[in-house]
Scaffold this motif. Sequence first.
Motif: not given
Length: 210
Positions: A31, A48, A70-73, A75, A90, A92, A168
Motif C-alpha cells: 500500500l 488482485r 478494488q471497489e470493496n478494498d 486484497y 480488506q 482501506s 490503514y
Amino acid sequence: MKKLLALLLAFLLPLSAMAEWNDENNIVVQLHGVSFFFTPIEGLCVTRMTSPMMLRRNGIDADGMQAWMQENDVYAIMTDVEESCQFVIQASPAWEDATDLDDLTEYGEMAECEYLASDMEEYGYQVAEIEMYTVPGGHKFIWALATYTLEDGSEQQFAQYLTRRGGYNIIIEVLPLDGVLTQEQLALGDSLADSMWIMKDAVSLDATEN
C-alpha cells in the motif's frame, strides 16, 4: 458492510490460486507507505494478482472480479480445504489522524470496541461478542462475533478482526458457508491474525515499541 457481505457470498466458488508470494510463502500486500503480509490458510486463494486466465477457467468474469475487489478494498479471498468457510482480507484508509490500535490505552481500546459495536448495530448487525485480540509480540485487533439477517430471513454469522496501522484499517472477515461458525473456522481466523505483520516505510512495527 451488508452490501459487501452479500457480494462476498456471491463469489463462494473454488478459485485457483495465484498470489504475490514471498520466500516464506506469505502473501504480501503493498500500500502507499505501508505493506503487510500474512500466511494464507491451507485451501484456495485469489488475490488482485490472480491471472485473468485462472479466473476465466473457473467461470468468473476477470474484469468484473478485479473491479469488484478494488471497489470493496478486498486484497485476498481464501476458502478452506473443506470449502466450508471463506476468509476475506480488506485494507482501506482510516480517517485522518486516526490512532494506531497498538498505541491505544486500555480506555482507548474500550472506546474503540464500543464504537465499532455501535456502528455495526446501526447497520443492522447483532453483535454477540467484541473484545481486543492481541497477538503475542504482534499487533492488536478488535475481534467481533456478529450475526446479520439475509433477505430470505435466514441468519449469517461471521467474525471480524480489525487492526489499524500507518493510516490503514486492515480487516479479516470469516464467513461460514452454512451460516454458523465452528471452532475450527474461528481457529483459522486466529491463525491469519497471528501471522499478519504490518510494515511502515520499510520499518517493522512492533506492538511492544513505544
